[in-house]
Motif scaffolding. Structure first.
Motif, PDB file in Angstrom:
ATOM      1  N   ALA A   1       1.733  30.731  86.096  1.00  0.00           N
ATOM      2  CA  ALA A   1       2.850  30.472  85.190  1.00  0.00           C
ATOM      3  C   ALA A   1       2.438  29.462  84.124  1.00  0.00           C
ATOM      4  CB  ALA A   1       4.071  29.977  85.955  1.00  0.00           C
TER       5      ALA A   1
ATOM      6  N   ASP B   1       0.220  31.166  81.659  1.00  0.00           N
ATOM      7  CA  ASP B   1       1.036  32.048  80.827  1.00  0.00           C
ATOM      8  C   ASP B   1       1.732  31.256  79.717  1.00  0.00           C
ATOM      9  OD1 ASP B   1       1.411  34.746  80.546  1.00  0.00           O
ATOM     10  OD2 ASP B   1       3.246  34.824  81.732  1.00  0.00           O
ATOM     11  N   GLN B   2       2.214  30.046  80.045  1.00  0.00           N
ATOM     12  CA  GLN B   2       2.843  29.201  79.027  1.00  0.00           C
ATOM     13  C   GLN B   2       1.800  28.690  78.024  1.00  0.00           C
ATOM     14  OE1 GLN B   2       6.053  28.640  78.541  1.00  0.00           O
ATOM     15  NE2 GLN B   2       6.786  29.696  80.372  1.00  0.00           N
TER      16      GLN B   2
ATOM     17  N   GLY C   1       2.082  33.753  76.793  1.00  0.00           N
ATOM     18  CA  GLY C   1       2.415  35.027  77.442  1.00  0.00           C
ATOM     19  C   GLY C   1       1.257  36.001  77.515  1.00  0.00           C
TER      20      GLY C   1
ATOM     21  N   TRP D   1       8.296  33.864  90.133  1.00  0.00           N
ATOM     22  CA  TRP D   1       8.302  34.052  88.677  1.00  0.00           C
ATOM     23  C   TRP D   1       9.683  34.475  88.165  1.00  0.00           C
ATOM     24  CZ3 TRP D   1       3.138  37.099  89.192  1.00  0.00           C
ATOM     25  CH2 TRP D   1       2.065  36.185  89.215  1.00  0.00           C
TER      26      TRP D   1
ATOM     27  N   SER E   1       8.830  25.909  86.085  1.00  0.00           N
ATOM     28  CA  SER E   1       8.319  26.374  84.804  1.00  0.00           C
ATOM     29  C   SER E   1       9.372  27.249  84.146  1.00  0.00           C
ATOM     30  CB  SER E   1       7.036  27.192  85.012  1.00  0.00           C
ATOM     31  OG  SER E   1       6.613  27.797  83.814  1.00  0.00           O
TER      32      SER E   1
ATOM     33  N   ARG F   1      10.701  30.571  82.174  1.00  0.00           N
ATOM     34  CA  ARG F   1      10.262  31.960  82.312  1.00  0.00           C
ATOM     35  C   ARG F   1       9.229  32.283  81.237  1.00  0.00           C
ATOM     36  NH1 ARG F   1      11.476  36.292  85.240  1.00  0.00           N
ATOM     37  NH2 ARG F   1      11.356  38.383  84.334  1.00  0.00           N
ATOM     38  N   SER F   2       8.243  33.077  81.613  1.00  0.00           N
ATOM     39  CA  SER F   2       7.151  33.427  80.722  1.00  0.00           C
ATOM     40  C   SER F   2       7.635  34.161  79.475  1.00  0.00           C
ATOM     41  CB  SER F   2       6.163  34.331  81.475  1.00  0.00           C
ATOM     42  OG  SER F   2       5.319  35.022  80.582  1.00  0.00           O
TER      43      SER F   2
ATOM     44  N   GLN G   1       6.360  36.690  78.388  1.00  0.00           N
ATOM     45  CA  GLN G   1       6.243  38.122  78.685  1.00  0.00           C
ATOM     46  C   GLN G   1       7.007  38.505  79.960  1.00  0.00           C
ATOM     47  OE1 GLN G   1       2.264  39.514  79.608  1.00  0.00           O
ATOM     48  NE2 GLN G   1       1.715  37.654  80.708  1.00  0.00           N
TER      49      GLN G   1
ATOM     50  N   ARG H   1       6.855  37.773  83.088  1.00  0.00           N
ATOM     51  CA  ARG H   1       6.024  37.168  84.129  1.00  0.00           C
ATOM     52  C   ARG H   1       4.598  37.638  83.893  1.00  0.00           C
ATOM     53  NH1 ARG H   1       9.243  40.736  87.814  1.00  0.00           N
ATOM     54  NH2 ARG H   1       8.040  42.647  88.163  1.00  0.00           N
ATOM     55  N   PRO H   2       3.603  36.960  84.472  1.00  0.00           N
ATOM     56  CA  PRO H   2       2.222  37.383  84.280  1.00  0.00           C
ATOM     57  C   PRO H   2       2.006  38.845  84.693  1.00  0.00           C
ATOM     58  CG  PRO H   2       2.280  35.203  85.242  1.00  0.00           C
ATOM     59  CD  PRO H   2       3.701  35.709  85.253  1.00  0.00           C
TER      60      PRO H   2
ATOM     61  N   THR I   1       2.125  39.134  73.191  1.00  0.00           N
ATOM     62  CA  THR I   1       1.898  38.973  74.625  1.00  0.00           C
ATOM     63  C   THR I   1       1.021  40.096  75.162  1.00  0.00           C
ATOM     64  OG1 THR I   1       3.779  40.285  75.414  1.00  0.00           O
ATOM     65  CG2 THR I   1       4.216  37.982  74.804  1.00  0.00           C
TER      66      THR I   1
END
Length: 436
Positions: free
Chosen positions: A115, A118-119, A123, A167, A205, A207-208, A210, A212-213, A423
């Motif tokens: 996460a 991703d941040q 994304g 996530w 965290s 939310r991404s 995208q 989530r990964p 993303t």
């Protein structure tokens, strides 16, 4: 002409995928521990508009025998999640995917790390879920040795569910909303209690970007393909022939319906190890120059490690592969090696030298047109949604692929000329993840 486009991953591995790439005159000696080298590779792949770059992992030295380790250049490598964090701030579009094991990690810690990446990347993160089949890894983490194949996948199933729930524990817009730091109605404790894990919290965290990964898998056993059909966005595969690739592709795609998914929800990317040159004879000469650098003992040791039988030195090197008992390790790769040896009547020496180039993945040598022809054939024949490109020597062979093959694929309308989104999920075209 179809609007369907190939998806491409750049599989990065220090000096190259060929086992003896480090001995080549063009090799970069400190490749495994040079962040500048990996930044260069990621930027080459991004210039080529690759969907993602991918880094594998094994939480152990690759060869037990120090003599073999000293000749194989697989003993030094960055921990991949740390590497992704560094590459995130040195790239802007390419996806960043790394391997992490469900056998030697815990769901909350791994979900939290991905996460964060991703941040950091806006994304672009992805997790290649593996169960770890190496006895050497098991010795570093578990006194009881390598767990049975079925137990590793049972744990992986539960691990994936817990990570996905984490996530999804934070909704879009949960933080800094309406004059308060957090909107409690958009925060959802996981409350997971299973056989292997207990997770009772919320991911720290937002939310991404995208959702989530991206989830990636490479399992080829029946249980591995089923897990991929349920949870993966991308599947890496190893197929020697177009028939094998078509059978694998059809098998995974037909499993999706029982999990409420559509065929386009998952992208299947078989590995390809290309060597490109202006002429076919020049490309084959480049390949042969690498092959001549393989010490027989190193090639045979690599083959034995993937067969999970410890040692092949007791058998005549110019004789056939002996009968191989199935183990708890990499069962699908074992079968691929056995089938290749029987199909092409290869000796242990020949099989080892073939395997040393790309560890059982598809190897292609030729001009840009020939390589694009081979890729297009499998792409249009229901054998692939794209490819995981495994350059045998870095950075030169990745640079040649981007300079020579990518323009040919673009000319045919098979590959993008610009990134579609910001993303990884947008560029792959797999759609927003369903809320769990």
């Amino acid at each position: 002409m179809s609007d369907r486009k190939m998806r491409l991953g750049a599989f990065l591995m220090a000096g190259g995928h060929h086992i003896s790439s480090w001995r080549h005159p063009d090799a970069y000696a400190p490749a495994g521990t040079s962040i500048e080298h990996f930044i260069e590779l990621a930027r080459i792949a991004e210039r080529g508009k690759f969907d993602m770059m991918f880094v594998e992992d094994a939480a152990a030295i690759r060869e037990r025998n120090p003599d073999m380790a000293s000749q194989a250049a697989r003993s030094t490598m960055f921990e991949p999640l740390s590497l992704l964090a560094a590459l995130a701030v040195n790239t802007s579009h390419i996806g960043l995917v790394a391997t992490a094991s469900t056998t030697y990690n815990e769901p909350y810690g791994l979900a939290r790390t991905f996460a964060s990446i991703d941040q950091l990347s806006g994304g672009r993160a992805g997790w290649n879920l593996v169960t770890s089949a190496s006895e050497l890894e098991a010795e570093n983490f578990a006194s009881s040795g390598l767990r049975p194949h079925s137990e590793r996948y049972e744990r992986a199933e539960e691990f994936a569910d817990a990570a996905l729930a984490l996530w999804d524990s934070v909704e879009d817009g949960a933080y800094l909303a309406g004059g308060q730091f957090a909107d409690p109605s958009k925060l959802h404790p996981v409350r997971h209690k299973g056989k292997h894990f207990t997770v009772d919290g919320i991911l720290e965290s937002p939310r991404s970007p995208q959702g989530r990964p991206i989830m990636v898998q490479a399992g080829a056993s029946d249980v591995g393909k089923e897990l991929a059909a349920r949870t993966a966005d991308v599947v890496f595969a190893a197929s020697q022939t177009i028939g094998e690739a078509q059978a694998y592709y059809a098998d995974v795609k037909q499993r999706l319906a029982r999990h409420g998914r559509q065929p386009d929800d998952i992208k299947i990317l078989p590995g390809i190890s290309p060597i490109v040159a202006a002429t076919e004879s020049e490309a084959r000469a480049k390949y042969q120059a690498l092959q001549e650098l393989i010490p027989d003992a190193v090639g045979v040791a690599l083959l034995a490690s993937y067969l999970s039988i410890g040692d092949l030195s007791a058998y005549p090197i110019d004789g056939p592969l002996p009968d191989i008992p199935q183990t708890q390790a990499m069962q699908s790769r074992q079968q691929l090696i056995v089938d290749l040896g029987k199909r092409e009547n290869l000796s242990i020496r020949d099989l080892a030298r073939n395997f040393a180039g790309a560890r059982g993945h598809w190897q292609v040598f030729g001009t840009p047109t020939q390589i694009a022809d081979a890729m297009e054939e499998r792409f249009l024949a229901g054998a692939a949604d794209g490819f995981n490109v495994m350059a045998p020597l870095f950075p030169s062979e990745l640079e040649d692929y981007v300079t020579m093959v990518i323009p040919e694929l673009q000319r045919r309308g098979l590959f993008r000329t610009e990134y579609e989104g910001r993303t990884l999920r947008e560029n792959l075209g797999v759609g927003a993840p369903a809320k769990r």
